[in-house]
Design a protein around this motif. Structure first.
Motif, PDB file in Angstrom:
ATOM      1  N   PHE A 120      37.734  49.878 -14.480  1.00 25.40           N
ATOM      2  CA  PHE A 120      36.904  48.972 -13.683  1.00 25.40           C
ATOM      3  C   PHE A 120      36.480  47.704 -14.424  1.00 25.40           C
ATOM      4  N   ALA A 121      37.014  47.491 -15.607  1.00 27.23           N
ATOM      5  CA  ALA A 121      36.619  46.313 -16.390  1.00 27.23           C
ATOM      6  C   ALA A 121      36.969  45.044 -15.617  1.00 27.23           C
ATOM      7  N   GLY A 122      36.011  44.128 -15.507  1.00 29.24           N
ATOM      8  CA  GLY A 122      36.255  42.866 -14.811  1.00 29.24           C
ATOM      9  C   GLY A 122      36.544  43.074 -13.335  1.00 29.24           C
ATOM     10  N   ASN A 123      35.833  44.014 -12.732  1.00 33.73           N
ATOM     11  CA  ASN A 123      36.014  44.321 -11.303  1.00 33.73           C
ATOM     12  C   ASN A 123      35.956  43.039 -10.452  1.00 33.73           C
ATOM     13  N   HIS A 124      36.859  42.965  -9.463  1.00 36.14           N
ATOM     14  CA  HIS A 124      37.018  41.708  -8.718  1.00 36.14           C
ATOM     15  C   HIS A 124      35.789  41.337  -7.886  1.00 36.14           C
ATOM     16  N   ILE A 125      35.158  42.338  -7.286  1.00 41.52           N
ATOM     17  CA  ILE A 125      33.944  42.048  -6.497  1.00 41.52           C
ATOM     18  C   ILE A 125      32.851  41.536  -7.437  1.00 41.52           C
ATOM     19  N   ALA A 126      32.702  42.214  -8.581  1.00 42.03           N
ATOM     20  CA  ALA A 126      31.657  41.820  -9.536  1.00 42.03           C
ATOM     21  C   ALA A 126      31.903  40.400 -10.037  1.00 42.03           C
ATOM     22  N   CYS A 127      33.173  40.057 -10.296  1.00 46.09           N
ATOM     23  CA  CYS A 127      33.478  38.707 -10.795  1.00 46.09           C
ATOM     24  C   CYS A 127      33.206  37.658  -9.715  1.00 46.09           C
ATOM     25  N   ALA A 128      33.522  37.983  -8.471  1.00 47.87           N
ATOM     26  CA  ALA A 128      33.232  37.031  -7.385  1.00 47.87           C
ATOM     27  C   ALA A 128      31.722  36.828  -7.269  1.00 47.87           C
ATOM     28  N   GLU A 151      33.197  38.163   1.083  1.00 45.15           N
ATOM     29  CA  GLU A 151      34.487  37.490   1.158  1.00 45.15           C
ATOM     30  C   GLU A 151      35.527  38.186   0.273  1.00 45.15           C
ATOM     31  N   GLN A 152      35.098  38.525  -0.957  1.00 45.94           N
ATOM     32  CA  GLN A 152      36.027  39.185  -1.876  1.00 45.94           C
ATOM     33  C   GLN A 152      36.416  40.579  -1.364  1.00 45.94           C
ATOM     34  N   ALA A 153      35.456  41.245  -0.700  1.00 45.30           N
ATOM     35  CA  ALA A 153      35.724  42.602  -0.178  1.00 45.30           C
ATOM     36  C   ALA A 153      36.856  42.575   0.852  1.00 45.30           C
ATOM     37  N   GLN A 154      36.986  41.462   1.549  1.00 42.56           N
ATOM     38  CA  GLN A 154      38.070  41.338   2.541  1.00 42.56           C
ATOM     39  C   GLN A 154      39.429  41.186   1.849  1.00 42.56           C
TER      40      GLN A 154
END
Ligand code: PLP
Length: 478
Positions: free
Chosen positions: A347-355, A104-107
């Motif tokens: 890349f700190a706090g990458n959005h995909i990783a956080c999701a 979902e985040q990848a979209q």
């Protein structure tokens, strides 16, 4: 005339060629299928030798896929995995809720340095809520465990204005320059120079099976922490003035349970005594929960077993649900002290990783996974103790939740380490479909850290394999 530097380079070339040949030989003999063999040989040609540290078996399987607590290699062999992908997959490989959150985040957005996203903000709030400490907290995002350690070291030194740090024997905090200086491991034998002006002072960890001070728990009355207290109370420390004393210590880095040292579980008082020492001498307590956090020990955080709130806590591995992510959580005044730009990265706090991390935390809490780890860990310890009754090689079994260390000795009285036997058993287990990491000060311990979702049936299968391999080992070695 050959100059020393040229001679060293020539010697290194010969040594590295021999190492490459040895690895190729291992692959030829030990790879578990033709596809793995071909791919591993390609790796030797392309990847730096520094990257090829094979700890779980003589020649590793090339991964094709993972589900639950099982890994499948490119030749179709299956392995029950007692490393949980090296501590990354707390709630099982490819948990459907984590995979859905990633998709979902990848979209929406993959990554955008500097621009926060909703999952990052949500996960940040959640982390402040669920980490120990009844005080105002903040979080700092990073990518790898080692980077979280670097950030914590920077924060501690900046905040206190002192340069030096304390770490323990057996400690593992990562392989970047600063983290490596805190790490006690012999892997870094040529790299132990200290970064810039920091000194790392090393004290004995509470490894009670082999107490460095020759004491026996609980009669020791925590001799190891008393030793540390004695050091700080001595005159050399500058009459208890940490700013003037020759040691000039900012804080104590500690793994509440030691991972790479062989899954060593100290008495719960170890951490609470360290907390007292830090309070008494105004030092920061920095807990490295990168390996032991996120429910592994049967509570959400290993610190909780000792009712301790560290000033800073480093978190990594499991937090990104399999995507690289790490963090430092701690007292607001420390986290804020360096001001904007004090520590950040693309890349700190990458959005995909956080999701993914947010989905993981929800599953952990909603499904009470730490409690499950406490129960399953007890079951696994009983299985090992049962093996210990039948196999004299097993000297020690100790765990907290699914953080379990098993030590092999040639003789239970002398405790002579059975390193060769441990290595042989490990590789035989791998050949029979069971992956387990070997570690320890003497290379004679098994680290048990499967995913927290492992079932009793999977544990039974793994222990059956171990049982038969240990019988073979006893015939072979004795
Ligand atoms: N700290 C501990 C306790 C670890 O176990 C590790 C890695 O195994 C690290 C730090 C370093 O983490 P990373 O490998 O993500 O840099």
């Amino acid at each position: 005339m050959v100059r020393p530097i040229e001679e060293r380079i020539m010697n290194e070339r010969v040594r590295m060629k021999a190492k490459r040949d040895e690895l190729l030989n291992r692959i030829e003999k030990e790879a578990r299928g033709e596809k793995s063999k071909k791919l591993l040989k390609e790796i030797i040609q392309t990847e730096s030798l520094s990257h090829l540290y094979w700890n779980v078996c003589v020649a590793p399987p090339v991964v094709a896929g993972c589900k639950g607590s099982t890994m499948t290699d490119v030749d179709g062999n299956e392995y029950i995995d007692f490393t949980g992908g090296f501590g990354v997959h707390a709630i099982g490989f490819s948990h459907p809720k984590v995979v859905a959150a990633i998709e979902e985040q990848a979209q929406r957005v993959l990554q955008y340095c500097e621009m926060p996203s909703e999952p990052r903000i949500e996960l940040g709030k959640k982390m402040l809520e669920i980490t120990p400490g009844d005080f105002e907290k903040k979080i700092l995002w990073a990518v790898t465990g080692a980077e979280a350690i670097e950030a914590a070291a920077k924060l501690a030194r900046y905040y206190t204005g002192r340069t030096n740090l304390i770490a323990f024997t057996g400690a593992y905090h990562g392989r970047t320059t600063g983290a490596m200086a805190l790490t006690a491991n012999a892997y870094f034998k040529n790299f132990h120079q200290l970064p810039v002006d920091t000194a790392v002072l090393r004290f004995p960890y509470a490894y009670c099976y082999r107490c460095a001070l020759g004491e026996k728990y609980p009669d020791c009355n925590m001799a190891c922490t008393r030793y540390l207290d004695n050091f700080f109370s001595s005159i050399q420390y500058g009459l208890r003035d940490p700013d003037r004393g020759i040691t000039n210590v900012a804080g104590i880095f500690v793994e509440p349970c030691q991972g790479h040292a062989g899954y060593i579980v100290p008495p719960v008082e170890f951490l609470s005594e360290l907390r007292k020492i830090c309070d008494k001498y105004e030092l920061l307590l920095i807990a490295d929960e990168i390996m032991c956090g996120f429910g592994r020990t049967g509570k959400l955080w290993a610190c909780e077993h000792s009712n301790v709130a560290p000033d800073l806590m480093c978190i990594g591995k499991a937090i990104g649900g399999g995507i690289p992510l790490s963090a430092v959580v701690g007292r607001q005044e420390i986290l804020d002290c360096m001001g904007p730009g004090g520590h950040m990265g693309t890349f700190a706090g990458n959005h995909i990783a956080c999701a993914a991390g947010l989905a993981l935390v929800r599953v952990l809490l909603e499904e009470k996974i730490p409690e499950r780890a406490a129960r399953t860990g007890k079951y696994l310890v009983e299985k090992w103790l049962d093996l210990q009754d039948r196999h004299r090689l097993i000297g020690d079994v100790a765990g907290r939740g699914l953080f379990i260390g098993v030590e092999l000795v040639k003789n239970r009285e002398t405790k002579e380490p059975a390193a060769e036997e441990t290595a042989w058993i490990q590789n035989e287990c791998y050949k029979r479909g069971f992956l387990i990491q070997r570690a320890g000060y003497y290379g004679n311990r098994f680290n048990n850290y499967p995913t927290l979702m492992i079932t009793e049936e999977e544990i039974d299968r793994a222990m059956e394999i171990t049982d038969s391999v240990m019988s073979d080992a006893e015939r072979k070695f004795h």
